[in-house]
Design a protein around this motif. Structure first.
Motif, PDB file in Angstrom:
ATOM      1  N   GLN A  98       0.823  -1.207   0.000  1.00  0.00           N
ATOM      2  CA  GLN A  98       0.000   0.000   0.000  1.00  0.00           C
ATOM      3  C   GLN A  98       0.860   1.262   0.000  1.00  0.00           C
ATOM      4  O   GLN A  98       0.601   2.198  -0.749  1.00  0.00           O
ATOM      5  CB  GLN A  98      -0.940   0.012   1.215  1.00  0.00           C
ATOM      6  N   THR A  99       1.883   1.284   0.857  1.00  0.00           N
ATOM      7  CA  THR A  99       2.743   2.463   0.956  1.00  0.00           C
ATOM      8  C   THR A  99       3.428   2.753  -0.366  1.00  0.00           C
ATOM      9  O   THR A  99       3.376   3.878  -0.873  1.00  0.00           O
ATOM     10  CB  THR A  99       3.804   2.279   2.063  1.00  0.00           C
ATOM     11  N   PHE A 100       4.076   1.756  -0.937  1.00  0.00           N
ATOM     12  CA  PHE A 100       4.832   1.975  -2.168  1.00  0.00           C
ATOM     13  C   PHE A 100       3.934   2.399  -3.323  1.00  0.00           C
ATOM     14  O   PHE A 100       4.205   3.401  -3.991  1.00  0.00           O
ATOM     15  CB  PHE A 100       5.623   0.725  -2.561  1.00  0.00           C
ATOM     16  N   PHE A 101       2.884   1.649  -3.590  1.00  0.00           N
ATOM     17  CA  PHE A 101       2.064   1.938  -4.762  1.00  0.00           C
ATOM     18  C   PHE A 101       1.330   3.271  -4.649  1.00  0.00           C
ATOM     19  O   PHE A 101       1.238   4.012  -5.628  1.00  0.00           O
ATOM     20  CB  PHE A 101       1.086   0.795  -5.049  1.00  0.00           C
ATOM     21  N   VAL A 102       0.800   3.582  -3.468  1.00  0.00           N
ATOM     22  CA  VAL A 102       0.104   4.858  -3.314  1.00  0.00           C
ATOM     23  C   VAL A 102       1.086   6.021  -3.417  1.00  0.00           C
ATOM     24  O   VAL A 102       0.799   7.034  -4.044  1.00  0.00           O
ATOM     25  CB  VAL A 102      -0.691   4.896  -1.988  1.00  0.00           C
ATOM     26  N   TRP A 103       2.264   5.860  -2.839  1.00  0.00           N
ATOM     27  CA  TRP A 103       3.266   6.928  -2.927  1.00  0.00           C
ATOM     28  C   TRP A 103       3.809   7.074  -4.350  1.00  0.00           C
ATOM     29  O   TRP A 103       3.852   8.168  -4.897  1.00  0.00           O
ATOM     30  CB  TRP A 103       4.421   6.643  -1.954  1.00  0.00           C
ATOM     31  N   TYR A 104       4.217   5.977  -4.967  1.00  0.00           N
ATOM     32  CA  TYR A 104       4.909   6.046  -6.252  1.00  0.00           C
ATOM     33  C   TYR A 104       3.958   6.255  -7.435  1.00  0.00           C
ATOM     34  O   TYR A 104       4.228   7.055  -8.326  1.00  0.00           O
ATOM     35  CB  TYR A 104       5.736   4.777  -6.460  1.00  0.00           C
ATOM     36  N   PHE A 160       5.398   9.592   3.671  1.00  0.00           N
ATOM     37  CA  PHE A 160       4.941   9.499   5.062  1.00  0.00           C
ATOM     38  C   PHE A 160       3.420   9.379   5.134  1.00  0.00           C
ATOM     39  O   PHE A 160       2.898   8.537   5.868  1.00  0.00           O
ATOM     40  CB  PHE A 160       5.426  10.719   5.860  1.00  0.00           C
ATOM     41  N   SER A 161       2.702  10.180   4.368  1.00  0.00           N
ATOM     42  CA  SER A 161       1.235  10.089   4.351  1.00  0.00           C
ATOM     43  C   SER A 161       0.782   8.738   3.816  1.00  0.00           C
ATOM     44  O   SER A 161      -0.187   8.152   4.303  1.00  0.00           O
ATOM     45  CB  SER A 161       0.628  11.207   3.507  1.00  0.00           C
ATOM     46  N   SER A 162       1.481   8.243   2.820  1.00  0.00           N
ATOM     47  CA  SER A 162       1.167   6.937   2.263  1.00  0.00           C
ATOM     48  C   SER A 162       1.371   5.839   3.305  1.00  0.00           C
ATOM     49  O   SER A 162       0.557   4.919   3.427  1.00  0.00           O
ATOM     50  CB  SER A 162       2.032   6.685   1.032  1.00  0.00           C
ATOM     51  N   PHE A 163       2.445   5.953   4.077  1.00  0.00           N
ATOM     52  CA  PHE A 163       2.708   4.983   5.149  1.00  0.00           C
ATOM     53  C   PHE A 163       1.630   5.074   6.233  1.00  0.00           C
ATOM     54  O   PHE A 163       1.109   4.042   6.678  1.00  0.00           O
ATOM     55  CB  PHE A 163       4.093   5.225   5.752  1.00  0.00           C
ATOM     56  N   LEU A 164       1.278   6.281   6.649  1.00  0.00           N
ATOM     57  CA  LEU A 164       0.227   6.442   7.656  1.00  0.00           C
ATOM     58  C   LEU A 164      -1.093   5.861   7.163  1.00  0.00           C
ATOM     59  O   LEU A 164      -1.836   5.221   7.919  1.00  0.00           O
ATOM     60  CB  LEU A 164       0.040   7.916   8.019  1.00  0.00           C
ATOM     61  N   ALA A 166      -1.439   3.428   4.973  1.00  0.00           N
ATOM     62  CA  ALA A 166      -1.314   1.967   4.937  1.00  0.00           C
ATOM     63  C   ALA A 166      -1.494   1.367   6.336  1.00  0.00           C
ATOM     64  O   ALA A 166      -2.172   0.348   6.504  1.00  0.00           O
ATOM     65  CB  ALA A 166       0.034   1.564   4.358  1.00  0.00           C
ATOM     66  N   VAL A 167      -0.899   1.994   7.339  1.00  0.00           N
ATOM     67  CA  VAL A 167      -1.048   1.515   8.712  1.00  0.00           C
ATOM     68  C   VAL A 167      -2.493   1.689   9.174  1.00  0.00           C
ATOM     69  O   VAL A 167      -3.072   0.791   9.796  1.00  0.00           O
ATOM     70  CB  VAL A 167      -0.064   2.240   9.659  1.00  0.00           C
ATOM     71  N   GLY A 168      -3.094   2.822   8.845  1.00  0.00           N
ATOM     72  CA  GLY A 168      -4.501   3.044   9.176  1.00  0.00           C
ATOM     73  C   GLY A 168      -5.402   2.020   8.524  1.00  0.00           C
ATOM     74  O   GLY A 168      -6.411   1.591   9.102  1.00  0.00           O
ATOM     75  N   ARG A 169      -5.047   1.591   7.338  1.00  0.00           N
ATOM     76  CA  ARG A 169      -5.827   0.573   6.623  1.00  0.00           C
ATOM     77  C   ARG A 169      -5.767  -0.765   7.354  1.00  0.00           C
ATOM     78  O   ARG A 169      -6.779  -1.475   7.433  1.00  0.00           O
ATOM     79  CB  ARG A 169      -5.298   0.430   5.196  1.00  0.00           C
ATOM     80  N   ILE A 170      -4.611  -1.100   7.910  1.00  0.00           N
ATOM     81  CA  ILE A 170      -4.488  -2.333   8.688  1.00  0.00           C
ATOM     82  C   ILE A 170      -5.410  -2.277   9.904  1.00  0.00           C
ATOM     83  O   ILE A 170      -6.132  -3.230  10.200  1.00  0.00           O
ATOM     84  CB  ILE A 170      -3.022  -2.566   9.129  1.00  0.00           C
ATOM     85  N   PHE A 171      -5.418  -1.130  10.595  1.00  0.00           N
ATOM     86  CA  PHE A 171      -6.315  -0.983  11.740  1.00  0.00           C
ATOM     87  C   PHE A 171      -7.775  -1.042  11.311  1.00  0.00           C
ATOM     88  O   PHE A 171      -8.613  -1.598  12.017  1.00  0.00           O
ATOM     89  CB  PHE A 171      -6.019   0.321  12.502  1.00  0.00           C
ATOM     90  N   SER A 172      -8.093  -0.483  10.145  1.00  0.00           N
ATOM     91  CA  SER A 172      -9.459  -0.562   9.630  1.00  0.00           C
ATOM     92  C   SER A 172      -9.887  -2.014   9.436  1.00  0.00           C
ATOM     93  O   SER A 172     -11.023  -2.378   9.733  1.00  0.00           O
ATOM     94  CB  SER A 172      -9.564   0.180   8.289  1.00  0.00           C
ATOM     95  N   ASP A 195      -8.015   7.049   5.188  1.00  0.00           N
ATOM     96  CA  ASP A 195      -7.934   8.332   4.485  1.00  0.00           C
ATOM     97  C   ASP A 195      -7.722   9.470   5.478  1.00  0.00           C
ATOM     98  O   ASP A 195      -6.971  10.408   5.209  1.00  0.00           O
ATOM     99  CB  ASP A 195      -9.214   8.602   3.682  1.00  0.00           C
ATOM    100  N   ILE A 196      -8.368   9.376   6.615  1.00  0.00           N
ATOM    101  CA  ILE A 196      -8.225  10.405   7.645  1.00  0.00           C
ATOM    102  C   ILE A 196      -6.809  10.383   8.214  1.00  0.00           C
ATOM    103  O   ILE A 196      -6.171  11.431   8.344  1.00  0.00           O
ATOM    104  CB  ILE A 196      -9.288  10.218   8.753  1.00  0.00           C
ATOM    105  N   THR A 197      -6.287   9.182   8.532  1.00  0.00           N
ATOM    106  CA  THR A 197      -4.941   9.101   9.111  1.00  0.00           C
ATOM    107  C   THR A 197      -3.874   9.533   8.116  1.00  0.00           C
ATOM    108  O   THR A 197      -2.855  10.119   8.510  1.00  0.00           O
ATOM    109  CB  THR A 197      -4.613   7.680   9.621  1.00  0.00           C
ATOM    110  N   GLY A 198      -4.062   9.248   6.852  1.00  0.00           N
ATOM    111  CA  GLY A 198      -3.073   9.630   5.831  1.00  0.00           C
ATOM    112  C   GLY A 198      -3.330  10.972   5.185  1.00  0.00           C
ATOM    113  O   GLY A 198      -2.572  11.397   4.330  1.00  0.00           O
TER     114      GLY A 198
END
Length: 145
Positions: free
Chosen positions: A69-75, A101-105, A107-113, A135-138
């Motif tokens: 999630q982090t890589f693809f959304v960021w790149y 950083f937003s992409s990482f946040l 991705a982590v928020g998605r795991i919690f979701s 979306d809110i966390t990132g």
């Protein structure tokens, strides 16, 4: 990548859900390929298979999801599933590319979701920006590509 704010339209929850299913399927295939021998070796014993899925694969699966999630959304501004359904993720404040950083946040928020009965996804049905917990966390929006 288009950055014209006049043409932005929020992605539908239906297209977001389809993108999610595609992404989850791809990540599952990757995990199965990595751990194929372990899965096959215990496939006759259902208790051992369940233990493997819970104990051995949980952390690698979470890590792969976060990295994916982090890589693809960021790149790319979208994961493979989002690309297929023609939606993308943008920065909610600047309406441009999402930072690493937003992409990482996100991705982590998605795991919690996912971990808490998908409640983080349901939040998207009850606000104007269709913003889920991740979306809110990132600090992101999902729009049509």
């Amino acid at each position: 990548m288009q950055n014209n704010s006049d043409n932005l339209q929020l992605a539908s929850m239906r297209s977001r859900a389809l993108g999610y299913v595609i992404d989850d399927f791809l990540v599952t295939i990757i995990i199965m390929m990595i751990f194929w021998e372990d899965i096959i070796s215990v496939s006759q014993d259902m208790d051992a298979l369940m233990y493997l899925l819970k104990a051995e694969l949980a952390f690698p699966l979470i890590m792969l999801k976060v990295i994916y999630q982090t890589f693809f959304v960021w790149y790319y501004g979208a994961t493979i599933g989002k690309i297929v359904v023609k939606i993308r993720v943008i920065d909610a404040n600047e309406w441009g590319r999402v930072s690493m950083f937003s992409s990482f946040l996100r991705a982590v928020g998605r795991i919690f979701s996912e971990m808490f009965f998908y409640i983080g996804f349901l939040i998207g049905f009850f606000n104007n920006g269709r913003k889920t917990f991740h979306d809110i966390t990132g600090r992101t929006l999902v729009v049509n590509a």
